[in-house]
Scaffold this motif. Structure first.
Motif, PDB file in Angstrom:
ATOM      1  N   LYS A  52       0.897  -1.261  -0.061  1.00  0.00           N
ATOM      2  CA  LYS A  52      -0.177   0.174   0.158  1.00  0.00           C
ATOM      3  C   LYS A  52       0.911   1.332  -0.016  1.00  0.00           C
ATOM      4  N   GLN A  53       2.061   1.132   0.846  1.00  0.00           N
ATOM      5  CA  GLN A  53       2.918   2.516   0.928  1.00  0.00           C
ATOM      6  C   GLN A  53       3.383   2.641  -0.425  1.00  0.00           C
ATOM      7  N   ALA A  54       3.877   1.559  -1.176  1.00  0.00           N
ATOM      8  CA  ALA A  54       4.514   1.901  -2.549  1.00  0.00           C
ATOM      9  C   ALA A  54       3.473   2.366  -3.553  1.00  0.00           C
ATOM     10  N   LYS A  55       2.206   1.895  -3.446  1.00  0.00           N
ATOM     11  CA  LYS A  55       1.268   2.364  -4.418  1.00  0.00           C
ATOM     12  C   LYS A  55       0.945   3.627  -4.012  1.00  0.00           C
ATOM     13  N   ASN A  56       0.723   4.303  -2.844  1.00  0.00           N
ATOM     14  CA  ASN A  56       0.657   5.741  -2.293  1.00  0.00           C
ATOM     15  C   ASN A  56       1.889   6.509  -2.837  1.00  0.00           C
ATOM     16  N   GLU A  57       3.188   5.965  -2.728  1.00  0.00           N
ATOM     17  CA  GLU A  57       4.230   6.714  -3.190  1.00  0.00           C
ATOM     18  C   GLU A  57       4.075   6.895  -4.573  1.00  0.00           C
ATOM     19  N   LEU A  58       3.735   6.004  -5.452  1.00  0.00           N
ATOM     20  CA  LEU A  58       3.544   6.027  -6.734  1.00  0.00           C
ATOM     21  C   LEU A  58       2.491   7.034  -7.357  1.00  0.00           C
ATOM     22  N   LYS A  59       1.185   6.921  -6.723  1.00  0.00           N
ATOM     23  CA  LYS A  59       0.413   7.919  -6.829  1.00  0.00           C
ATOM     24  C   LYS A  59       0.873   9.453  -6.375  1.00  0.00           C
ATOM     25  N   LEU A  60       1.737   9.679  -5.516  1.00  0.00           N
ATOM     26  CA  LEU A  60       2.127  10.976  -5.061  1.00  0.00           C
ATOM     27  C   LEU A  60       3.202  11.327  -6.242  1.00  0.00           C
ATOM     28  N   LYS A  61       3.903  10.410  -6.710  1.00  0.00           N
ATOM     29  CA  LYS A  61       5.128  10.709  -7.819  1.00  0.00           C
ATOM     30  C   LYS A  61       4.078  11.179  -9.000  1.00  0.00           C
ATOM     31  N   ASN A  62       3.207  10.436  -9.264  1.00  0.00           N
ATOM     32  CA  ASN A  62       2.408  10.918 -10.610  1.00  0.00           C
ATOM     33  C   ASN A  62       1.710  12.030 -10.234  1.00  0.00           C
ATOM     34  N   ILE A  63       1.142  12.539  -8.758  1.00  0.00           N
ATOM     35  CA  ILE A  63       0.576  13.788  -8.715  1.00  0.00           C
ATOM     36  C   ILE A  63       1.586  14.900  -8.996  1.00  0.00           C
ATOM     37  N   ILE A  64       2.753  14.720  -8.424  1.00  0.00           N
ATOM     38  CA  ILE A  64       3.964  15.799  -8.379  1.00  0.00           C
ATOM     39  C   ILE A  64       4.328  15.948  -9.875  1.00  0.00           C
ATOM     40  N   ASN A  65       4.454  14.827 -10.529  1.00  0.00           N
ATOM     41  CA  ASN A  65       4.860  14.677 -12.114  1.00  0.00           C
ATOM     42  C   ASN A  65       3.757  15.640 -13.018  1.00  0.00           C
ATOM     43  N   GLY A  66       2.495  15.294 -12.542  1.00  0.00           N
ATOM     44  CA  GLY A  66       1.325  15.730 -13.406  1.00  0.00           C
ATOM     45  C   GLY A  66       1.224  17.192 -12.934  1.00  0.00           C
ATOM     46  N   GLY A  67       1.636  17.650 -12.092  1.00  0.00           N
ATOM     47  CA  GLY A  67       1.794  19.221 -11.539  1.00  0.00           C
ATOM     48  C   GLY A  67       2.924  19.934 -12.107  1.00  0.00           C
ATOM     49  N   GLU A  68       3.982  19.099 -12.380  1.00  0.00           N
ATOM     50  CA  GLU A  68       5.263  19.927 -12.962  1.00  0.00           C
ATOM     51  C   GLU A  68       4.684  19.895 -14.359  1.00  0.00           C
ATOM     52  N   GLN A  69       4.280  18.890 -14.881  1.00  0.00           N
ATOM     53  CA  GLN A  69       3.779  18.994 -16.467  1.00  0.00           C
ATOM     54  C   GLN A  69       2.776  20.291 -16.564  1.00  0.00           C
ATOM     55  N   ILE A  70       2.083  20.323 -15.813  1.00  0.00           N
ATOM     56  CA  ILE A  70       0.710  21.527 -15.951  1.00  0.00           C
ATOM     57  C   ILE A  70       1.621  22.828 -15.702  1.00  0.00           C
TER      58      ILE A  70
END
Length: 76
Positions: free
Chosen positions: A50-68
């Motif tokens: 679960k922690q790994a999935k949450n970290e991946l989600k967080l990275k995706n959110i951060i990367n998505g924010g950077e792309q935006i």
């Protein structure tokens, strides 16, 4: 003398019985302990997944924010 030998033999018999009972209880404890350890290990693995999935989600959110943010800068 005979009474002493009989008492000693009775003591040995009772001692042996206590030892067997103790060993049985020790085995039972070890089995329960092992089962708890397996359960804990499975729970820990689940938490780590679960922690790994949450970290991946967080990275995706951060990367998505950077792309935006980059997209917005490009439009300016």
């Amino acid at each position: 003398m005979k009474g002493g030998v009989a008492k000693y033999l009775k003591f040995l018999e009772e001692s042996s019985t206590r030892k067997v009972t103790f060993n049985e209880k020790l085995l039972e404890f070890n089995e329960k302990s092992s089962a708890r350890e397996i359960t804990f290990s499975k729970q820990l693995t689940g938490i780590q997944q679960k922690q790994a999935k949450n970290e991946l989600k967080l990275k995706n959110i951060i990367n998505g924010g950077e792309q935006i943010g980059r997209h917005s800068e490009e439009q300016l």
